[in-house]
Write an enzyme that holds these catalytic residues in place. Structure first.
Site, mmCIF file in Angstrom:
data_model
loop_
_atom_site.group_PDB
_atom_site.id
_atom_site.type_symbol
_atom_site.label_atom_id
_atom_site.label_comp_id
_atom_site.label_asym_id
_atom_site.label_seq_id
_atom_site.Cartn_x
_atom_site.Cartn_y
_atom_site.Cartn_z
ATOM 1 N N HIS A 189 0.796 -1.331 0.019
ATOM 2 C CA HIS A 189 0.055 -0.089 0.079
ATOM 3 C C HIS A 189 0.799 1.336 0.142
ATOM 4 O O HIS A 189 0.292 2.291 -0.547
ATOM 5 C CB HIS A 189 -1.062 -0.106 1.054
ATOM 6 C CG HIS A 189 -2.311 -1.055 0.597
ATOM 7 N ND1 HIS A 189 -1.986 -2.477 0.925
ATOM 8 C CD2 HIS A 189 -3.056 -0.797 -0.101
ATOM 9 C CE1 HIS A 189 -3.098 -2.674 0.234
ATOM 10 N NE2 HIS A 189 -3.986 -2.117 -0.435
ATOM 11 N N GLU A 431 -9.768 -10.931 -8.471
ATOM 12 C CA GLU A 431 -8.800 -10.907 -7.847
ATOM 13 C C GLU A 431 -8.299 -12.048 -7.141
ATOM 14 O O GLU A 431 -7.228 -12.254 -6.630
ATOM 15 C CB GLU A 431 -8.616 -9.430 -7.010
ATOM 16 C CG GLU A 431 -9.636 -9.499 -5.794
ATOM 17 C CD GLU A 431 -9.578 -8.348 -5.046
ATOM 18 O OE1 GLU A 431 -8.426 -7.641 -4.992
ATOM 19 O OE2 GLU A 431 -10.602 -7.942 -4.377
ATOM 20 N N ASP A 455 -3.655 -8.305 -6.269
ATOM 21 C CA ASP A 455 -4.090 -9.571 -5.286
ATOM 22 C C ASP A 455 -4.096 -10.851 -6.280
ATOM 23 O O ASP A 455 -3.663 -11.849 -5.915
ATOM 24 C CB ASP A 455 -5.420 -9.448 -4.731
ATOM 25 C CG ASP A 455 -5.367 -8.810 -3.572
ATOM 26 O OD1 ASP A 455 -4.066 -9.014 -2.825
ATOM 27 O OD2 ASP A 455 -6.183 -7.653 -3.320
ATOM 28 N N CYS A 502 -8.286 -2.449 -12.245
ATOM 29 C CA CYS A 502 -7.805 -1.431 -11.422
ATOM 30 C C CYS A 502 -6.563 -1.874 -10.507
ATOM 31 O O CYS A 502 -6.210 -0.990 -9.695
ATOM 32 C CB CYS A 502 -9.167 -1.183 -10.636
ATOM 33 S SG CYS A 502 -9.636 -2.615 -9.527
HETATM 34 C C1 PEP Z 1 -5.927 -5.158 -6.518
HETATM 35 O O1 PEP Z 1 -5.828 -6.320 -5.710
HETATM 36 O O2 PEP Z 1 -5.574 -5.142 -7.767
HETATM 37 C C2 PEP Z 1 -6.545 -4.144 -6.410
HETATM 38 C C3 PEP Z 1 -6.715 -3.037 -6.924
HETATM 39 O O3 PEP Z 1 -6.789 -3.953 -4.851
HETATM 40 P P1 PEP Z 1 -6.018 -3.532 -3.429
HETATM 41 O O4 PEP Z 1 -4.551 -3.081 -4.106
HETATM 42 O O5 PEP Z 1 -6.486 -2.371 -2.999
HETATM 43 O O6 PEP Z 1 -6.009 -4.677 -2.775
HETATM 44 MG MG MG Z 2 -6.940 -6.263 -4.001
#
Ligand code: PEP
Ligand code: MG
Length: 577
Positions: A189, A431, A455, A502
């Site tokens: 993150h 994911e 993920d 995304c």
């Molecule tokens: C992902 O897992 O690609 C995603 C966009 O969600 P996060 O990164 O918030 O887990």
């Molecule tokens: Mg994710």
């Protein structure tokens, strides 16, 4: 000059002074003392200072945040006036002849544990408050700064072991040039935050970075995953030139950011942004985002002591929708768990949090969390183009269960005569590999998919996205991951449903030709990447990219895939620096 290698976590280069983000370990070890009275006087003085500090924060929160946020600090002051808590601490100092720090820590822990064990949400939340206040008193007693960034006075490069999402919320972003993180990888993150801000970051550089002193000159090359400590004159000059070139490319792309991004042969593509709050939303629009492909709502839940109410969420979502007018906003329901912790929820510690009660799994077990969020979203969607999306979908059963809750919320709102967006599309994140495998079934149930490659890669490759040692494996350019992406897009298109992405792969210029070739309908990425990706799409021929994508899926490693794209689409090499 020293070179450290890590993982390229956020593109770009920055040069500047280092700032060590050190979380100070509070030493509350038990010590025997001679004079309890001296210790009690220390306690009294610390309580006064702590109250003064809280007063200042309270006033700041009143002007900079909301009255509701400020109230938390009033509650903190009341804890310091709690006669039971204070007399217990004093008694322990007096009777057990122990040091103040230990008495405060142990007593607060004991009070907090009692509160946390209560069923009642309100009391459970008070446990966190007690610990917050106790830590403040201990910091005063130890004479240590209020926050790890208290000394951050000029724009600097943040060096840290790792940053939690809450740490990053606290950072004064105007004083951050980039990040150099000992742990983590490109989808942790901190990396996502850095990309959102358009700041360079290198992750997984190892513990050596903790030995670099604050103010040392540092270069962070987030494109190549390299950090240079104390660069010599020639090296610094080369990096400054590269910074200049990349600035010019970005400025050029920005000029056309508001124009559509259809391919040369007319394939229509939507380029949207991943955002977390209303500031990101405005930034996204400035960068030419045509909507929001991922609203990460968990940022609303961090840095507070209790769940946000339906009303607070409604206001926050409404403000974001307002920025986008009738452009689509995909609101993802709460994705807590994994490496995103929310202390006041007091969730049980899990052995493998990424595989545990994360995201939708938790929400389905906690209607008290799920329903207010869904109601707030449905209400905020009125007059806008809201789409609701569930994270961490593994089975048909969980999608159906989530749909039932949405319908329950709609029925309640109808009954209460509260307007809501009845026509909001409902989609899921793909994911988890199981969702990719049953994408044909899922496509019949929902309106759209958005592929979460961060993920999807970690689960498909069994490689922790936060662990730099397996960063190459959890890389979304792995042909196995690309094949899953193809399966998902094909399955959705067979049901005439649209597919977005995304995950961070959507903002990678070297992935753009492959994703166009696979037929992706919507790309959603950190706002600063939008102009460049749009520029690249405009220069591609979708028809030609079909065979490029086919070729990429036959390769062996992420490097092979990237080199193949560089060779087949040479202009991309010029725009990534
Ligand atoms: C992902 O897992 O690609 C995603 C966009 O969600 P996060 O990164 O918030 O887990
Ligand atoms: Mg994710």
């Amino acid at each position: 000059m020293k070179k450290l290698n890590g993982v390229a976590a956020s593109r770009g280069i920055c040069i500047g002074p280092a700032f060590q983000f050190l979380r100070i370990e509070l030493n509350t070890e038990k010590k025997e003392i001679n004079d309890p009275q001296v210790e009690i006087e220390r306690l009294k003085a610390a309580l006064i200072t702590a109250k003064d500090q809280i007063d200042i924060i309270y006033k700041k929160a009143l002007t900079e945040a909301s009255e509701a946020d400020a109230e938390i600090f009033q509650a903190h002051k009341m804890i310091l006036d709690d006669p039971e808590l204070i007399s217990t601490i004093e008694n322990r100092i007096q009777c057990e002849k122990i040091n103040c720090e230990c008495a405060v820590s142990e007593t607060a822990n004991q009070f907090a544990a009692t509160m946390a064990a209560m069923e009642d949400e309100y009391f459970a939340a008070r446990a966190t408050d007690i610990m917050d206040v106790a830590n403040r008193v201990i910091r005063v007693l130890m004479n240590v700064a209020d926050s790890p960034t208290a000394g951050l006075k000029e724009p600097s490069i943040i060096l840290a072991d790792d940053l939690t999402p809450s740490d990053t919320v606290l950072l004064d972003k105007s004083k951050v040039l980039g990040f150099c993180i000992a742990q983590g990888s490109s989808t942790s993150h901190t990396a996502i935050l850095a990309r959102g801000l358009g700041l360079p970051a290198v992750a997984g550089v190892g513990a050596d970075v903790m030995n670099v002193l604050s103010n040392t000159s540092v270069v962070v090359d987030g494109t190549n995953g390299v950090v240079i400590i104390e660069p010599d004159e020639t090296t610094e000059k080369q990096y400054r030139q590269r910074m200049e070139t990349s600035k010019n490319i970005q400025t050029e792309a920005l000029k056309y950011a508001q124009e559509k991004a259809n391919t040369r042969d007319g394939m229509e593509v939507e380029v949207a942004a991943n955002i977390g709050n209303v500031e990101d939303a405005k930034f996204a629009v400035e960068n030419g985002a045509e909507g929001v492909g991922l609203l990460r709502t968990e940022f609303l839940y961090l840095e507070r002591n209790a769940l946000p109410t339906e009303e607070e969420q409604y206001q926050a979502y409404k403000a974001i929708m307002g920025v986008f007018g009738m452009h689509p906003v995909v609101l993802r329901t709460l994705d807590v768990g994994g490496d995103k912790e929310i202390p006041y929820l007091h969730l049980e510690k899990e052995m493998n949090p990424f595989l545990g009660e994360r995201a939708l799994r938790l929400c389905l077990n906690r209607p008290d969390i799920f329903k207010p969020q869904l109601r707030a979203a449905l209400r905020a969607g009125v007059g806008h183009n809201l789409k609701i999306m569930f994270p961490m979908v593994a089975t048909l059963t969980c999608v159906r269960a989530a749909m039932l809750v949405v319908n329950e919320c709609k029925a309640e709102l109808s009954k209460e005569n509260i307007p809501f967006a009845d026509d909001a599309e409902i989609g899921i994140m793909v994911e988890i590999p199981s969702a990719a495998v049953i994408a044909d079934q899922l496509a019949k149930e929902v309106d759209f998919f958005s592929i979460g490659t961060n993920d999807l890669s970690q689960y498909a490759m069994a490689a922790d996205r936060t662990n730099p040692k397996v960063a190459e494996l959890s890389n979304a350019f792995q042909p196995a991951v690309l094949r899953l992406i193809k399966m998902v897009i094909d399955a959705a298109h067979a049901e005439h449903k649209w597919v977005g992405m995304c995950g961070e792969l959507a903002g990678e210029p070297l992935a753009t030709p492959i994703l166009i070739g696979l037929g992706l309908d919507e790309f959603s990425m950190s706002p600063p990447f939008v102009p460049l990706v749009k520029q690249i799409i405009r220069n591609l021929n979708a028809e030609e990219m079909i065979s490029l994508a086919k070729g990429a899926l036959q390769l062996e490693t992420p490097k092979d895939v990237q080199n193949f794209v560089k060779k087949e689409v040479p202009f991309i090499t010029e725009v990534i620096s």
